[in-house]
Scaffold this motif. Structure first.
Motif, short mmCIF file in Angstrom:
data_model
loop_
_atom_site.label_atom_id
_atom_site.label_comp_id
_atom_site.label_asym_id
_atom_site.label_seq_id
_atom_site.Cartn_x
_atom_site.Cartn_y
_atom_site.Cartn_z
N LEU A 66 0.70 -0.65 -0.24
CA LEU A 66 -0.11 -0.03 -0.03
C LEU A 66 1.08 1.20 0.16
O LEU A 66 0.40 2.20 -0.05
N GLY A 67 1.89 1.07 0.35
CA GLY A 67 2.76 2.18 0.52
C GLY A 67 2.72 3.34 1.21
O GLY A 67 2.50 4.12 1.40
N VAL A 68 1.88 2.58 2.26
CA VAL A 68 1.82 3.28 3.75
C VAL A 68 2.02 2.76 5.18
O VAL A 68 2.50 1.55 4.56
N GLU A 69 2.58 3.51 5.93
CA GLU A 69 3.32 2.93 7.24
C GLU A 69 1.80 2.91 8.32
O GLU A 69 1.34 3.71 8.54
N ALA A 70 2.33 1.12 9.16
CA ALA A 70 0.80 1.43 9.68
C ALA A 70 1.00 2.02 11.42
O ALA A 70 1.81 2.54 11.60
N LYS A 71 -0.49 2.88 11.86
CA LYS A 71 0.31 3.39 13.15
C LYS A 71 -0.52 2.57 14.38
O LYS A 71 -1.20 2.14 13.78
N ASP A 72 0.21 2.61 15.48
CA ASP A 72 -0.77 1.79 16.45
C ASP A 72 -1.76 2.92 17.17
O ASP A 72 -2.32 4.21 16.85
N SER A 73 -3.17 2.76 17.36
CA SER A 73 -4.43 2.64 17.78
C SER A 73 -4.25 3.92 18.86
O SER A 73 -3.65 4.08 19.73
N PRO A 74 -4.87 4.74 18.42
CA PRO A 74 -4.32 5.81 20.01
C PRO A 74 -5.36 5.15 20.99
O PRO A 74 -5.66 4.85 21.27
N GLY A 75 -3.52 5.55 22.58
CA GLY A 75 -4.09 5.26 23.60
C GLY A 75 -3.61 3.54 23.69
O GLY A 75 -3.88 2.75 24.47
N PHE A 76 -3.10 2.93 22.43
CA PHE A 76 -2.46 1.69 22.34
C PHE A 76 -1.36 1.72 22.53
O PHE A 76 -0.57 2.55 22.21
N ARG A 77 -1.01 0.78 23.72
CA ARG A 77 0.38 1.13 24.67
C ARG A 77 0.51 -0.75 24.89
O ARG A 77 0.10 -1.14 26.30
N PRO A 78 1.64 -1.34 24.34
CA PRO A 78 1.57 -2.88 23.66
C PRO A 78 2.10 -3.18 25.55
O PRO A 78 3.28 -2.39 25.75
N THR A 79 2.66 -4.22 26.11
CA THR A 79 3.10 -4.48 27.72
C THR A 79 3.79 -4.92 27.38
O THR A 79 4.87 -5.06 27.94
N PHE A 80 3.72 -5.66 25.90
CA PHE A 80 5.15 -6.37 25.52
C PHE A 80 5.15 -6.73 23.69
O PHE A 80 4.43 -6.19 23.47
N LYS A 81 6.71 -6.92 23.39
CA LYS A 81 6.38 -6.75 22.12
C LYS A 81 5.77 -7.51 20.97
O LYS A 81 6.04 -9.13 22.00
N ILE A 82 5.06 -7.88 20.55
CA ILE A 82 4.72 -8.28 19.34
C ILE A 82 4.98 -8.70 18.23
O ILE A 82 5.07 -7.53 17.54
N GLY A 83 5.24 -9.80 17.93
CA GLY A 83 5.81 -10.44 16.52
C GLY A 83 4.78 -9.65 15.60
O GLY A 83 3.67 -9.60 15.79
N ASN A 84 5.07 -9.72 14.12
CA ASN A 84 4.30 -9.04 13.70
C ASN A 84 3.57 -10.66 12.80
O ASN A 84 3.47 -11.78 12.90
N SER A 85 2.28 -9.55 12.36
CA SER A 85 0.75 -10.82 12.38
C SER A 85 0.81 -11.22 11.13
O SER A 85 1.49 -10.66 10.69
#
Length: 194
Positions: A66-85
């Motif tokens: 798509l030529g875009v960078e994914a952004k995190d949802s507002p207020g989303f703070r991961p408690t641990f690093k999630i691998g790429n889905s």
């Protein structure tokens, strides 16, 4: 007592009128809502087609396509690093399928089958859009030997039968026909594909 009874009846009629009014309001509003709230209808056809036909194996692949960078949802703070889905792509997988009893003996129900289920390759997984479905592109029938146990006239009888069950050899994401069935899909009987 008559006054009390008339008041109760009047209250019930009022409640019924409120209920009917709400029901009519909801019916009118729901008719005006889009039929599929979760559908991808807001995206242009060319973008959907491009996504559907791409080999997307990760969120990074989708970003590149798509030529875009994914952004995190507002207020989303991961408690641990999630691998790429990773997507559960369209391919054959081993699944358990119940042996259709009618294929062993369509005239009786009083018997025991062993095994009652077999493992076989079937197409499963997601395609990139809702307009495409994972379906078999090549299939054949695989034979299984099944034991049938009956009990007749006080004697056990064990017979062997060969049952052929459809196995998927390869799968493709195929665009669904663009038609609107008279009834929603939940009313149609799902095929067991045996």
């Amino acid at each position: 007592m008559d006054l009390l009874q008339k008041t109760a009846e009047s209250n019930m009629k009022s409640q019924l009128l409120v209920f009917l009014s709400l029901f009519c309001f909801w019916t009118v509003i729901s008719e005006q809502m889009p039929k599929s709230m979760n559908a991808e209808e807001g995206l242009p056809e060319d973008v959907l087609r491009m996504i559907a036909q791409a080999d997307i194996r990760s969120i990074n692949d989708l970003e590149d396509l798509l030529g875009v960078e994914a952004k995190d949802s507002p207020g989303f703070r991961p408690t641990f690093k999630i691998g790429n889905s990773k997507a559960a792509g369209c391919k054959t997988r081993i699944v358990s399928v119940e042996v259709p009893r009618y294929k062993v003996d369509p005239t009786s129900v009083g018997f025991f089958l062993w095994p009652s289920c077999v493992e076989i390759q079937r197409c499963s997984g997601c395609c990139n859009t809702r307009t495409y479905k994972c379906i078999p592109s090549l299939a054949n029938y695989k034979p299984f030997q099944i034991a049938k146990l009956t009990y007749r006239y006080g004697r056990k009888e064990l017979t062997l039968h060969t049952v052929s069950i459809r196995e998927h050899l390869s799968c493709n994401c195929t665009e669904l026909a663009r038609h609107h069935p008279r009834f929603p899909s939940k009313y149609y009987r799902q095929s067991t594909d045996n």
